[in-house]
Design a protein around this motif. Structure first.
Motif, short mmCIF file in Angstrom:
data_model
loop_
_atom_site.label_atom_id
_atom_site.label_comp_id
_atom_site.label_asym_id
_atom_site.label_seq_id
_atom_site.Cartn_x
_atom_site.Cartn_y
_atom_site.Cartn_z
N VAL A 1 14.03 -36.80 -59.96
CA VAL A 1 13.43 -37.37 -58.73
C VAL A 1 14.09 -38.73 -58.51
O VAL A 1 13.73 -39.73 -59.13
N LYS A 2 15.12 -38.73 -57.66
CA LYS A 2 16.00 -39.90 -57.56
C LYS A 2 15.68 -40.81 -56.40
O LYS A 2 16.19 -41.91 -56.31
N ARG A 3 14.88 -40.31 -55.46
CA ARG A 3 14.54 -41.13 -54.28
C ARG A 3 13.04 -41.10 -54.07
O ARG A 3 12.42 -40.05 -54.17
N LEU A 4 12.49 -42.28 -53.73
CA LEU A 4 11.05 -42.37 -53.49
C LEU A 4 10.79 -43.20 -52.24
O LEU A 4 11.45 -44.21 -52.02
N VAL A 5 9.81 -42.76 -51.48
CA VAL A 5 9.34 -43.57 -50.35
C VAL A 5 7.92 -44.02 -50.68
O VAL A 5 7.04 -43.19 -50.89
N VAL A 6 7.73 -45.35 -50.73
CA VAL A 6 6.39 -45.88 -50.97
C VAL A 6 5.74 -46.18 -49.62
O VAL A 6 6.39 -46.64 -48.69
N ILE A 7 4.44 -45.89 -49.56
CA ILE A 7 3.75 -45.85 -48.26
C ILE A 7 2.67 -46.93 -48.18
O ILE A 7 1.76 -46.96 -49.03
N GLY A 8 2.75 -47.73 -47.16
CA GLY A 8 1.74 -48.75 -46.93
C GLY A 8 0.54 -48.18 -46.20
O GLY A 8 0.67 -47.27 -45.37
N THR A 9 -0.64 -48.72 -46.51
CA THR A 9 -1.87 -48.21 -45.88
C THR A 9 -2.63 -49.31 -45.14
O THR A 9 -3.66 -49.05 -44.53
N SER A 10 -2.15 -50.56 -45.25
CA SER A 10 -2.74 -51.67 -44.51
C SER A 10 -1.61 -52.68 -44.31
O SER A 10 -0.52 -52.49 -44.86
N LEU A 11 -1.88 -53.73 -43.57
CA LEU A 11 -0.81 -54.72 -43.36
C LEU A 11 -0.39 -55.35 -44.69
O LEU A 11 0.80 -55.42 -45.00
N ALA A 12 -1.36 -55.80 -45.48
CA ALA A 12 -1.03 -56.43 -46.76
C ALA A 12 -0.31 -55.46 -47.69
O ALA A 12 0.69 -55.80 -48.33
N ASP A 13 -0.80 -54.24 -47.72
CA ASP A 13 -0.19 -53.22 -48.58
C ASP A 13 1.23 -52.88 -48.10
O ASP A 13 2.12 -52.62 -48.91
N SER A 14 1.44 -52.89 -46.81
CA SER A 14 2.77 -52.59 -46.26
C SER A 14 3.76 -53.70 -46.61
O SER A 14 4.90 -53.43 -46.97
N LYS A 15 3.31 -54.95 -46.53
CA LYS A 15 4.18 -56.07 -46.91
C LYS A 15 4.60 -55.92 -48.36
O LYS A 15 5.75 -56.13 -48.73
N HIS A 16 3.62 -55.56 -49.16
CA HIS A 16 3.88 -55.36 -50.58
C HIS A 16 4.85 -54.21 -50.81
O HIS A 16 5.78 -54.30 -51.63
N ALA A 17 4.68 -53.12 -50.07
CA ALA A 17 5.56 -51.95 -50.19
C ALA A 17 7.01 -52.33 -49.87
O ALA A 17 7.95 -51.88 -50.53
N VAL A 18 7.18 -53.17 -48.86
CA VAL A 18 8.54 -53.57 -48.44
C VAL A 18 9.20 -54.41 -49.54
O VAL A 18 10.35 -54.15 -49.93
N THR A 19 8.48 -55.39 -50.05
CA THR A 19 9.03 -56.23 -51.13
C THR A 19 9.37 -55.38 -52.34
O THR A 19 10.42 -55.56 -52.97
N PHE A 20 8.49 -54.44 -52.63
CA PHE A 20 8.70 -53.55 -53.77
C PHE A 20 9.97 -52.73 -53.59
O PHE A 20 10.81 -52.64 -54.49
N ALA A 21 10.12 -52.12 -52.42
CA ALA A 21 11.31 -51.28 -52.15
C ALA A 21 12.58 -52.11 -52.24
O ALA A 21 13.60 -51.67 -52.78
N GLN A 22 12.51 -53.34 -51.73
CA GLN A 22 13.70 -54.19 -51.74
C GLN A 22 14.13 -54.58 -53.15
O GLN A 22 15.28 -54.90 -53.38
N SER A 23 13.20 -54.52 -54.09
CA SER A 23 13.58 -54.92 -55.45
C SER A 23 13.80 -53.72 -56.38
O SER A 23 14.00 -53.91 -57.57
N HIS A 24 13.75 -52.48 -55.85
CA HIS A 24 14.00 -51.30 -56.69
C HIS A 24 15.00 -50.36 -56.03
O HIS A 24 14.72 -49.84 -54.94
N PRO A 25 16.13 -50.09 -56.71
CA PRO A 25 17.08 -49.12 -56.16
C PRO A 25 16.45 -47.73 -56.07
O PRO A 25 15.63 -47.37 -56.92
N GLY A 26 16.80 -46.98 -55.05
CA GLY A 26 16.27 -45.62 -54.91
C GLY A 26 14.86 -45.58 -54.34
O GLY A 26 14.26 -44.52 -54.27
N VAL A 27 14.34 -46.74 -53.93
CA VAL A 27 12.99 -46.80 -53.35
C VAL A 27 13.08 -47.37 -51.93
O VAL A 27 13.75 -48.38 -51.71
N TRP A 28 12.40 -46.71 -51.00
CA TRP A 28 12.33 -47.18 -49.62
C TRP A 28 10.87 -47.33 -49.22
O TRP A 28 9.99 -46.83 -49.93
#
Ligand code: ZN
Length: 271
Positions: free
Chosen positions: A45-72
């Motif tokens: 499982v080489k690619r993952l999309v993390v999903i935001g469910t609120s504004l705060a959670d979405s901001k967190h999802a974006v920062t998280f994706a930006q710091s992990h390869p293979g994650v969007w």
């Protein structure tokens, strides 16, 4: 093997104090996002999309994706959260987030009339706002629609050229076919492995190869045979294996087509 988890909430492992964060903590096993990603990579499982469910959670999802390869990241507000928002303020913040690196979709957003945690009108308003953002930024949408297709289709049809996936789809073959006609993808997770609903299983068999997406919704909806344990993105392999058996296709075939579909819809091309 090259699999893609198109819908998970692993950013919440190290998240704030949301319900999902608490769920990740609930089995007493110490996980880090890095160890969960490594375990997923190990089984293909080489690619993952993390999903935001609120504004705060979405901001967190974006920062998280930006710091992990293979994650969007996908940014959105879940219909359960519909009531408590000041829309113009939220909308501008989502528009800013939509332009950030590694943001590949809007959502999860939609209508949930099964739980109706939020009033229908508020859900409709919030969905419409997010569809407008997706349209303006040419992003696909991860939709959450539960027992609400009669209201959903007219809203969907009000936006030309919307691309997206009906995540965690468990509805009828009729609604699946209506989705396919509209160019949508069908997201299948662990529910497929433990449902005993024969109509639902027949529906999963009938999803065209070029519209099928795999997901886990981790930490929720753990596939068989690990019911009762925490769901992780590595379990997308179990969903793939189950569908291969159900659809009498090879596992390789399922992996290839679903990853090609995920890349096409979300543009997951760079590491
Ligand atoms: Zn979800």
């Amino acid at each position: 093997m090259d699999l893609t988890d198109t819908h998970c909430h692993i950013h919440e492992i190290e998240g704030n104090h949301s319900q999902t964060h608490q769920k990740w903590q609930s089995d007493g096993i110490k996980r880090t996002a890095a160890s969960v990603i490594a375990a997923a990579n190990e089984v293909g499982v080489k690619r993952l999309v993390v999903i935001g469910t609120s504004l705060a959670d979405s901001k967190h999802a974006v920062t998280f994706a930006q710091s992990h390869p293979g994650v969007w990241a996908s940014i959105g507000i879940h219909p359960h959260e519909a009531e408590a928002h000041d829309y113009p303020e939220i909308e501008q913040q989502f528009r800013d987030l939509a332009q950030q690196e590694k943001v590949v979709a809007i959502g999860e957003c939609g209508l949930d009339y099964f739980y109706t945690h939020s009033p229908k009108q508020a859900q409709v308003r919030l969905l419409t706002m997010q569809m407008q953002i997706a349209s303006d930024h040419d992003l696909p949408i991860s939709f959450h629609v539960r027992e609400a297709f009669d209201d959903f289709w007219p809203i969907f049809d009000g936006f030309a050229h919307t691309r997206g996936v009906l995540h965690s789809f468990t509805d009828t073959q009729h609604h699946m076919e209506q989705a396919i006609e509209r160019g949508l993808y069908i997201g299948v997770n662990g529910i497929a492995t433990f449902t005993s609903d024969t109509a639902q299983l027949a529906m999963y068999q009938a999803v065209p190869n070029d519209r099928l997406l795999l997901e886990t919704d981790a930490p929720y909806l753990t596939p068989k045979p690990f019911r009762g344990k925490m769901c992780e993105p590595k379990h997308v392999l179990l969903v793939a294996e189950f569908l291969a058996g159900l659809r009498t296709q090879s596992l390789m075939d399922i992996a290839q087509s679903t990853t090609a579909n995920a890349k096409r819809l979300f543009g997951l091309n760079n590491p």
